[in-house]
Design an enzyme around this catalytic site. Structure first.
Site, PDB file in Angstrom:
ATOM      1  N   SER A  59       0.831  -1.199   0.000  1.00 16.24           N
ATOM      2  CA  SER A  59       0.000   0.000   0.000  1.00 16.24           C
ATOM      3  C   SER A  59       0.870   1.255   0.000  1.00 16.24           C
ATOM      4  O   SER A  59       1.776   1.394   0.812  1.00 16.24           O
ATOM      5  CB  SER A  59      -0.907  -0.025   1.219  1.00 16.24           C
ATOM      6  OG  SER A  59      -1.700   1.113   1.216  1.00 16.24           O
ATOM      7  N   GLY A  60       0.592   2.152  -0.937  1.00 13.10           N
ATOM      8  CA  GLY A  60       1.330   3.405  -1.015  1.00 13.10           C
ATOM      9  C   GLY A  60       2.589   3.320  -1.863  1.00 13.10           C
ATOM     10  O   GLY A  60       3.337   4.287  -1.970  1.00 13.10           O
ATOM     11  N   THR A  70      -1.496   2.583  -8.132  1.00 15.60           N
ATOM     12  CA  THR A  70      -2.564   3.300  -8.813  1.00 15.60           C
ATOM     13  C   THR A  70      -1.982   4.389  -9.711  1.00 15.60           C
ATOM     14  O   THR A  70      -2.422   4.591 -10.841  1.00 15.60           O
ATOM     15  CB  THR A  70      -3.541   3.897  -7.784  1.00 15.60           C
ATOM     16  OG1 THR A  70      -4.039   2.808  -7.011  1.00 15.60           O
ATOM     17  CG2 THR A  70      -4.692   4.601  -8.437  1.00 15.60           C
ATOM     18  N   ASN A  90      -1.350   5.487   3.159  1.00 14.59           N
ATOM     19  CA  ASN A  90      -1.488   6.153   1.865  1.00 14.59           C
ATOM     20  C   ASN A  90      -2.712   7.056   1.908  1.00 14.59           C
ATOM     21  O   ASN A  90      -3.798   6.620   2.264  1.00 14.59           O
ATOM     22  CB  ASN A  90      -1.648   5.058   0.788  1.00 14.59           C
ATOM     23  CG  ASN A  90      -1.768   5.626  -0.611  1.00 14.59           C
ATOM     24  OD1 ASN A  90      -1.775   6.846  -0.803  1.00 14.59           O
ATOM     25  ND2 ASN A  90      -1.870   4.744  -1.586  1.00 14.59           N
ATOM     26  N   SER A 129      -5.486   5.617  -0.704  1.00 18.92           N
ATOM     27  CA  SER A 129      -5.321   4.172  -0.804  1.00 18.92           C
ATOM     28  C   SER A 129      -6.527   3.526  -1.477  1.00 18.92           C
ATOM     29  O   SER A 129      -7.679   3.833  -1.162  1.00 18.92           O
ATOM     30  CB  SER A 129      -5.151   3.605   0.610  1.00 18.92           C
ATOM     31  OG  SER A 129      -4.941   2.226   0.526  1.00 18.92           O
ATOM     32  N   SER A 130      -6.227   2.640  -2.439  1.00 21.54           N
ATOM     33  CA  SER A 130      -7.325   1.932  -3.105  1.00 21.54           C
ATOM     34  C   SER A 130      -7.889   0.919  -2.126  1.00 21.54           C
ATOM     35  O   SER A 130      -7.159   0.063  -1.635  1.00 21.54           O
ATOM     36  CB  SER A 130      -6.812   1.187  -4.331  1.00 21.54           C
ATOM     37  OG  SER A 130      -5.998   2.018  -5.107  1.00 21.54           O
ATOM     38  N   GLY A 177      -2.612  -3.112  -2.204  1.00 21.31           N
ATOM     39  CA  GLY A 177      -1.319  -3.702  -1.868  1.00 21.31           C
ATOM     40  C   GLY A 177      -1.337  -4.408  -0.532  1.00 21.31           C
ATOM     41  O   GLY A 177      -2.242  -4.219   0.303  1.00 21.31           O
ATOM     42  N   GLU A 206      -0.843  -5.185   3.144  1.00 18.86           N
ATOM     43  CA  GLU A 206      -0.820  -4.191   4.216  1.00 18.86           C
ATOM     44  C   GLU A 206      -0.871  -4.822   5.603  1.00 18.86           C
ATOM     45  O   GLU A 206      -1.453  -5.881   5.813  1.00 18.86           O
ATOM     46  CB  GLU A 206      -1.950  -3.174   4.039  1.00 18.86           C
ATOM     47  CG  GLU A 206      -3.332  -3.753   4.045  1.00 18.86           C
ATOM     48  CD  GLU A 206      -4.384  -2.732   3.606  1.00 18.86           C
ATOM     49  OE1 GLU A 206      -4.017  -1.683   3.042  1.00 18.86           O
ATOM     50  OE2 GLU A 206      -5.569  -3.002   3.851  1.00 18.86           O
TER      51      GLU A 206
END
Ligand SMILES: Nc1ncnc2c1ncn2[C@@H]1O[C@H](COP(=O)(O)OP(=O)(O)OP(=O)(O)O)[C@@H](O)[C@H]1O
Ligand SMILES: [Mg+2]
Length: 1013
Positions: free
Chosen positions: A102-103, A107, A154, A157-158, A381, A383
């Site tokens: 993540s981050g 994306t 993030n 974050s998605s 991602g 996490e």
């Protein structure tokens, strides 16, 4: 085109030693100078720069368009281009798999890739393609608004997985697409961890919409007023401007006004629902703050009573009876949150279905068969939070699956292939995370199976019992542990936590909520409530609400199983495509553009298996191809293999080609495939092929053109044969018809002159003219054959004369024999010797200004009238070319200076009477006026005018091809010495010898009365 000089090495494969230290050195060096991309062969390692980089503009795009990876500095554009080229050149589906925690920048990378593809396609600027590209790019704004949130890792974050297929037509222009979404982390709607926020959409509405809009939704700007927003962070990000972006994106994607209304109303209703509170008053569950209930009901377009009932009671159908049962406080709270989560989740899925409708390929099914796709996978991602729940479990399992796919394709399959093909190979060790995937997904034994079993069992199953079941089943698994199994591990909470040793690190999950989240149940009452909403869009999101309450339904699949299945589908989809990888790395946890956190980065490098990737790559080959396919693709570059290799197997052919081209050092020959080590060799092969293609195209064109021309020629020949046959047939019929009509012509008086000729066919026009001539000749012959042949010349002259005079003069000597050169006749001319002498002289010299002649055709004595109004006795001769006057007739015959060329005559004039007057008109305004007479100047005893006219007309026609005009009249207009005169023929009494007289400007030709008619 050589690789640019830059920090470290652009491809980890080029490291002098492959170990963690060197790898990290290179990564660090490059990060510090802003070189955020580095390759491992065709895999792109991307470091999050945490700052705006000036490397995505049109100038850079142009540099990467159509280029090979090694031609430019590493860039995610190059990966996009490689994927696009495979699609374009080989019509092969490709996918770009973006992974990282993540981050790490997944994306962002996916957006950069889409921007690149949009920029390099549609050279013709077609509207539909532009629309599709716009929709694809703008859809990101909507997806991020509703599916992304600020987390502690993030800010954007998605919170869902996204796989987007971009569809290209046979020309490789983007023509459509489809987005598949995976498990939205919906628990975030009702609860956020400290420091985190709810989905961006809520903040965009509250902070971006104007007061008027907010009033419509009964909302206030302050996020703190809303329970679903005030548990976590209330940081302000860029939502104010993002709201406008979202609204614009809705427009671009063709969302209808009512659809956008539904979306924002639903978002607002969730906020109101969050503020609904329950109270138990005298054993009855009631809602205490009615205003939020009212607003929520209004926005969802249901009645307040219905909503209130659904929130506080449950309908139970048992044995055909339907009853209502009050919730207790816990159930009511649970129900309310479940409703809020479900409303948001369904809204999100519905929005994606709307986006898909806008980008759906609009061509026919037949066209679609020629389409190819580039899939872009951007999924949440890996996490690790302080407290990890069911959602993190799913997200991390998803990352395990993708890592497994990477291992399968890049590490395992590659090594297996070398072995299978008999290529010398030292195996490279890597960690295969299959064991962890199995831990989660194995049937009957995996965590998901254990969870499902717990959810299905009757009775009061708690999370605690689930943990017990997991401990019992998984106690031997090396990647699973819990406090019960490892009592000394103080990190794990007793009867609450379990730990999975993921490929990317240890994660401790808290079991609380697992059962409930896995079951993911929502009371039927809610489904019915929303299905009955007056808002048609909302109702559409809840189709199961239409079901009869008494009907027992099959238990829906659990969230875990659904997710597992969707992952299996995703992996199956990806396996069908040629993969490209972007491996994202996060340099630090503090979003700094300068800090390179050694430990964090090394951790990611390790779990992403990048070092192993370098090793496999270094020992491996960039390209492999079956011998037959290889030969087919490159045979044109070698004289030995073009157009066909016949001196052995395909493998031999490939070997000959490679050796001729000098690439032998860079390839290995497997059992069925050739392996090429470096991209340069592949590139050189491709380049040589590209150079040959135009020649081959020309060759093919030549062949095809030749074939077309031959075919046309044959067709033409066939047509000509048909035409010829037809023409012959038509001509034959025509001739047949002619023959029929003229059968009796011979016996007719006019020898068939009056017979009507049939219309000739088109092809017979020329023939008709010829036939007419033949007929004329025949007819002439038929007429003439009665006469002896020696009379024919005279006959001919007579015909000419008769035609010229055309009945305008009754007497023209047609009865007598025409002798022509009368002066050569002693009866006519006593001085014929002198005459003959002068004629011979004239013949040879062509005197008198005329050309020499061959023959005298006519000669006569004549009375001549001249421009001085004098008449004189003369003689003249007509030769085949000229008319000569002869002077000194008294047996001397001198030629006079002038002669008149017959071809220059303009006409002849004669009278209708018996006189022998003739005028030769010349263009020189000096006409010849003669009256024929005998030597003694007495009138001739016979008419010779007809003969003279016949001879002159014939010669004129011979010389000019046209008819000479002959005027017949008693008054003859003529010009003498430039003066217009009229000769009038007058009968005079007592006149024996005709003679000219000048009278008042006119010339009177007096003749005996008997001459006149
Ligand atoms: N190429 C880049 N250039 C500039 N900034 C970047 C780039 N890549 C990432 N970032 C920064 O990092 C942030 C996080 O990136 P991104 O949202 O792409 O991460 P992610 O991998 O998708 O994470 P998640 O799994 O949480 O969705 C971005 O909001 C941006 O600020
Ligand atoms: Mg993301």
């Amino acid at each position: 085109m050589a690789m640019q000089r830059e920090a470290g090495v652009a491809d980890f494969v080029l490291l002098d030693q492959v170990n963690m230290e060197k790898f990290m050195d290179n990564l660090r060096k490059r990060f510090q100078v802003g070189s955020i991309y580095t390759y491992i062969g065709e895999v792109c390692v991307s470091m999050n720069p945490y700052r705006q980089m000036n490397i995505y503009g049109p100038e850079t795009i142009r540099k990467y368009k159509g280029r090979e990876l090694f031609e430019n500095a590493p860039h995610v554009f190059a990966i996009a281009d490689a994927a696009y080229r495979v699609l374009k050149q080989r019509h092969q589906d490709t996918c770009i798999l973006i992974s990282g925690e993540s981050g790490a920048g997944k994306t962002e990378a996916s957006k950069i890739i889409m921007k690149y593809i949009a920029a390099v396609t549609n050279a013709q600027g077609q509207n539909e393609i532009e629309r599709v590209k716009n929709v694809l790019i703008q859809s990101n704004a909507i997806l991020e608004t509703f599916g992304n949130a600020k987390t502690n890792r993030n800010d954007n974050s998605s919170r869902f997985g996204k796989y987007m297929d971009i569809e290209f037509d046979y020309k490789a222009d983007p023509v459509g697409g489809i987005i598949t979404n995976y498990l939205l982390e919906k628990s975030r709607v009702v609860q956020q961890q400290p420091g985190e926020r709810n989905f961006h959409s809520f903040y965009q509405l509250l902070r971006g919409a104007n007061d008027n809009e907010l009033r419509q939704y009964d909302l206030h700007k302050e996020t703190a007023k809303y329970h679903y927003l005030n548990q976590g962070s209330m940081d302000i990000l860029t939502e104010k401007s993002d709201y406008k972006g979202t609204c614009n994106a809705f427009k671009t994607l063709g969302f209808q006004a009512d659809e956008v209304q539904t979306i924002w109303r639903t978002i607002a209703s969730v906020l109101h629902l969050g503020n609904v509170e329950f109270q138990t008053i005298e054993d009855e569950m009631v809602i205490s703050n009615k205003s939020h209930l009212q607003s929520a009901a209004k926005l969802l377009q249901v009645t307040e009573t219905e909503l209130s009932a659904a929130l506080t009671k449950r309908t139970i159908a048992a044995g055909g009876n339907v009853m209502k049962k009050d919730h207790d406080a816990v159930q009511a709270e649970y129900g309310k949150d479940a409703l809020a989560k479900a409303i948001y989740d369904r809204l999100f899925t519905w929005i994606i279905s709307r986006i898909n409708r806008a980008i759906l390929f609009r061509g026919s099914k037949t066209q679609a068969r020629f389409n190819s796709v580039i899939g872009v996978l951007d999924i949440y991602g890996f996490e690790i939070f302080d407290s990890n729940s069911f959602e993190q479990f799913c997200i991390n399992y998803c990352n395990e699956k993708l890592q497994q796919l990477f291992i399968e394709l890049v590490l395992k399959q590659e090594q297996e292939e070398y072995q299978r093909e008999g290529i010398e190979w030292t195996n490279i060790e890597y960690f295969n995370n299959k064991i962890i995937c199995d831990l989660v997904e194995q049937p009957h034994k995996g965590i998901i199976a254990i969870m499902d079993e717990a959810c299905l069992s009757v009775g009061n199953v708690t999370d605690d019992t689930l943990l017990g079941a997991m401990d019992k089943n998984l106690n031997k698994h090396p990647h699973y542990t819990s406090r019960q199994l490892k009592p000394t591990d103080k990190e794990l909470k007793h009867r609450e936590d379990f730990r999975i040793t993921h490929y990317a690190g240890d994660v401790i999950y808290n079991i609380n909520g697992f059962i409930e989240k896995n079951r993911d149940t929502l009371y039927q009452d809610f489904k019915r409530l929303l299905h009955n909403s007056k808002d048609a869009n909302l109702s559409e999101m809840w189709p199961e609400g239409a079901q009869d309450i008494k009907k027992t339904t099959k238990r829906p699949l659990t969230a875990g199983t659904l997710f597992q299945r969707s992952m299996a589908d995703l992996v199956a989809t990806l396996l069908k495509k040629e993969p490209f990888y972007v491996r994202c790395i996060k340099p630090n946890d503090i979003k700094s553009s300068t800090v390179f956190d050694e430990e964090r980065v090394q951790h990611q490098v390790r779990y992403l298996g990048l070092l192993e990737n370098v090793r496999v790559r270094r020992a491996g080959f960039v390209h492999r191809q079956r011998y037959d396919k290889f030969l087919l693709r490159y045979k044109m570059i070698s004289q030995y293999t073009w157009p066909n290799f016949r001196a052995g197997s395909e493998r031999d052919g490939v070997r000959v080609l490679i050796e001729e081209k000098g690439f032998a050092q860079d390839v290995k020959y497997g059992h069925t495939k050739i392996f090429i080590r470096s991209p340069r060799t592949l590139f050189a092969l491709e380049q040589q092929r590209n150079e040959m293609i135009p020649h081959i195209v020309t060759l093919l064109q030549k062949q095809v053109r030749g074939w077309i021309a031959r075919r046309n020629y044959k067709k033409m020949k066939a047509a000509i044969t048909i035409m010829r046959a037809y023409k012959t047939y038509k001509l034959r019929s025509y001739v047949q018809e002619l023959a029929n009509r003229f059968r009796n012509a011979k016996h007719q008086r006019d020898y068939g002159r009056s017979i009507q000729w049939p219309l000739p066919p088109l092809a017979g026009r020329q023939a008709e003219a010829k036939l007419h001539r033949i007929f004329d000749f025949w007819r002439a012959y038929m007429i003439l054959r009665k006469y002896p042949r020696n009379e024919w010349p005279q006959l001919r002259l007579q015909i000419i004369a008769a035609t010229a005079i055309a009945g305008r003069r009754p007497y023209w000597g047609q009865q007598r024999k025409w002798l022509g050169d009368y002066l050569a006749n002693s009866q006519d001319n006593s001085g014929y010797d002198a005459y003959s002498a002068i004629v011979t002289k004239l013949k040879n010299s062509g005197a008198g200004g005329g050309e020499s002649f061959r023959q005298v055709l006519f000669s006569s004595f004549a009375k001549k009238f001249n421009k001085h109004n004098k008449q004189a006795d003369r003689a003249f001769i007509v030769t085949d070319t000229n008319i000569y006057k002869l002077d000194g007739i008294k047996k001397k015959f001198r030629d006079m200076d002038r002669c008149m060329p017959i071809r220059e005559l303009t006409s002849i004039s004669i009278t209708p009477g018996r006189d022998q007057l003739i005028v030769f008109h010349s263009p020189k305004n000096n006409d010849l006026v003669f009256a024929l007479q005998s030597e003694s100047t007495a009138p001739l005893k016979e008419d010779r005018i007809g003969e003279l006219v016949g001879i002159v007309c014939k010669k004129y026609h011979d010389a000019t091809g046209t008819e000479l005009r002959v005027n017949v009249g008693n008054n003859i207009a003529c010009r003498l010495g430039d003066k217009s005169r009229t000769i009038v023929v007058e009968a005079a009494p007592n006149v024996e010898n005709p003679s000219f007289r000048h009278s008042a400007g006119n010339i009177i030709f007096e003749v005996p009365a008997s001459y006149c008619v």
